[in-house]
Design a protein around this motif. Structure first.
Motif, PDB file in Angstrom:
ATOM      1  N   VAL A  24      -4.883 -36.972  40.214  1.00  0.00           N
ATOM      2  CA  VAL A  24      -4.160 -35.819  40.765  1.00  0.00           C
ATOM      3  C   VAL A  24      -3.448 -35.091  39.634  1.00  0.00           C
ATOM      4  O   VAL A  24      -3.496 -33.859  39.524  1.00  0.00           O
ATOM      5  N   LYS A  25      -2.809 -35.856  38.767  1.00  0.00           N
ATOM      6  CA  LYS A  25      -2.072 -35.293  37.636  1.00  0.00           C
ATOM      7  C   LYS A  25      -2.997 -34.511  36.696  1.00  0.00           C
ATOM      8  O   LYS A  25      -2.641 -33.452  36.198  1.00  0.00           O
ATOM      9  N   GLU A  26      -4.217 -35.015  36.503  1.00  0.00           N
ATOM     10  CA  GLU A  26      -5.191 -34.359  35.628  1.00  0.00           C
ATOM     11  C   GLU A  26      -5.895 -33.185  36.301  1.00  0.00           C
ATOM     12  O   GLU A  26      -6.617 -32.437  35.644  1.00  0.00           O
ATOM     13  N   GLY A  27      -5.709 -33.029  37.624  1.00  0.00           N
ATOM     14  CA  GLY A  27      -6.349 -31.932  38.344  1.00  0.00           C
ATOM     15  C   GLY A  27      -7.761 -32.220  38.797  1.00  0.00           C
ATOM     16  O   GLY A  27      -8.469 -31.327  39.260  1.00  0.00           O
ATOM     17  N   ASN A  28      -8.200 -33.466  38.689  1.00  0.00           N
ATOM     18  CA  ASN A  28      -9.543 -33.836  39.139  1.00  0.00           C
ATOM     19  C   ASN A  28      -9.615 -34.044  40.645  1.00  0.00           C
ATOM     20  O   ASN A  28     -10.680 -33.949  41.241  1.00  0.00           O
ATOM     21  N   VAL A  29      -8.473 -34.372  41.245  1.00  0.00           N
ATOM     22  CA  VAL A  29      -8.395 -34.654  42.678  1.00  0.00           C
ATOM     23  C   VAL A  29      -7.259 -33.832  43.266  1.00  0.00           C
ATOM     24  O   VAL A  29      -6.202 -33.702  42.656  1.00  0.00           O
ATOM     25  N   GLU A  30      -7.495 -33.274  44.448  1.00  0.00           N
ATOM     26  CA  GLU A  30      -6.459 -32.549  45.173  1.00  0.00           C
ATOM     27  C   GLU A  30      -6.282 -33.230  46.529  1.00  0.00           C
ATOM     28  O   GLU A  30      -7.252 -33.412  47.269  1.00  0.00           O
ATOM     29  N   LEU A  31      -5.057 -33.627  46.840  1.00  0.00           N
ATOM     30  CA  LEU A  31      -4.774 -34.252  48.127  1.00  0.00           C
ATOM     31  C   LEU A  31      -4.267 -33.182  49.076  1.00  0.00           C
ATOM     32  O   LEU A  31      -3.333 -32.452  48.771  1.00  0.00           O
ATOM     33  N   VAL A  32      -4.904 -33.085  50.233  1.00  0.00           N
ATOM     34  CA  VAL A  32      -4.563 -32.079  51.234  1.00  0.00           C
ATOM     35  C   VAL A  32      -4.223 -32.798  52.530  1.00  0.00           C
ATOM     36  O   VAL A  32      -4.951 -33.706  52.956  1.00  0.00           O
ATOM     37  N   HIS A  33      -3.127 -32.391  53.169  1.00  0.00           N
ATOM     38  CA  HIS A  33      -2.741 -33.022  54.427  1.00  0.00           C
ATOM     39  C   HIS A  33      -3.633 -32.538  55.561  1.00  0.00           C
ATOM     40  O   HIS A  33      -3.959 -31.356  55.666  1.00  0.00           O
ATOM     41  N   VAL A  34      -4.046 -33.479  56.380  1.00  0.00           N
ATOM     42  CA  VAL A  34      -4.811 -33.179  57.585  1.00  0.00           C
ATOM     43  C   VAL A  34      -4.142 -33.949  58.729  1.00  0.00           C
ATOM     44  O   VAL A  34      -3.730 -35.096  58.558  1.00  0.00           O
ATOM     45  N   ALA A  35      -3.999 -33.313  59.860  1.00  0.00           N
ATOM     46  CA  ALA A  35      -3.381 -33.974  61.014  1.00  0.00           C
ATOM     47  C   ALA A  35      -4.205 -35.193  61.419  1.00  0.00           C
ATOM     48  O   ALA A  35      -5.435 -35.181  61.321  1.00  0.00           O
ATOM     49  N   SER A  36      -3.534 -36.233  61.858  1.00  0.00           N
ATOM     50  CA  SER A  36      -4.224 -37.470  62.242  1.00  0.00           C
ATOM     51  C   SER A  36      -5.325 -37.228  63.271  1.00  0.00           C
ATOM     52  O   SER A  36      -6.384 -37.845  63.207  1.00  0.00           O
ATOM     53  N   ARG A  37      -5.084 -36.323  64.189  1.00  0.00           N
ATOM     54  CA  ARG A  37      -6.089 -36.073  65.240  1.00  0.00           C
ATOM     55  C   ARG A  37      -7.363 -35.432  64.680  1.00  0.00           C
ATOM     56  O   ARG A  37      -8.384 -35.401  65.338  1.00  0.00           O
ATOM     57  N   ASN A  38      -7.288 -34.902  63.445  1.00  0.00           N
ATOM     58  CA  ASN A  38      -8.454 -34.270  62.818  1.00  0.00           C
ATOM     59  C   ASN A  38      -9.004 -35.082  61.651  1.00  0.00           C
ATOM     60  O   ASN A  38      -9.844 -34.594  60.904  1.00  0.00           O
ATOM     61  N   GLN A  39      -8.549 -36.312  61.494  1.00  0.00           N
ATOM     62  CA  GLN A  39      -8.978 -37.167  60.382  1.00  0.00           C
ATOM     63  C   GLN A  39     -10.310 -37.813  60.744  1.00  0.00           C
ATOM     64  O   GLN A  39     -10.373 -38.824  61.437  1.00  0.00           O
ATOM     65  N   VAL A  40     -11.389 -37.221  60.288  1.00  0.00           N
ATOM     66  CA  VAL A  40     -12.734 -37.677  60.626  1.00  0.00           C
ATOM     67  C   VAL A  40     -12.982 -39.101  60.134  1.00  0.00           C
ATOM     68  O   VAL A  40     -13.702 -39.871  60.769  1.00  0.00           O
ATOM     69  N   ALA A  41     -12.384 -39.496  59.019  1.00  0.00           N
ATOM     70  CA  ALA A  41     -12.616 -40.824  58.450  1.00  0.00           C
ATOM     71  C   ALA A  41     -12.128 -41.940  59.367  1.00  0.00           C
ATOM     72  O   ALA A  41     -12.538 -43.094  59.203  1.00  0.00           O
TER      73      ALA A  41
END
Length: 89
Positions: free
Chosen positions: A45-62
């Protein structure tokens, strides 16, 4: 052949605290249990390789792959990933 990453890989997370800790590591009681795997993500995340985005639990496909779900949510997740009933093919 070497492929270059053109942008950050977006990871959708339903835990706002995990996102905040990845962006700003604060050492407090609620984060003492976090192990080395978390630091791996934090570095990316610090290096900019990964971006964490919030998704509501009801829409968490995983969730379909990580926990038992009530039938209504299971059916919703199956639809979101394009899963079809074998009888309808």
């Amino acid at each position: 052949m070497e492929l270059k990453q053109l942008g950050a890989t977006v990871i959708q997370v339903d835990n706002k605290l995990a996102i905040e800790l990845a962006k700003n590591p604060v050492n407090h009681e609620r984060s003492k249990h976090i192990d080395v795997h978390f630091h791996f993500i934090r570095d990316h995340v610090k290096e900019g390789n990964v971006e964490l985005v919030h998704v509501a639990s009801r829409n968490q496909v995983a969730d379909i792959f990580t926990k038992p779900l009530p039938k209504v949510l299971l059916d919703k997740c199956k639809k979101m990933i394009g899963m079809m009933d074998g009888r309808s093919i």
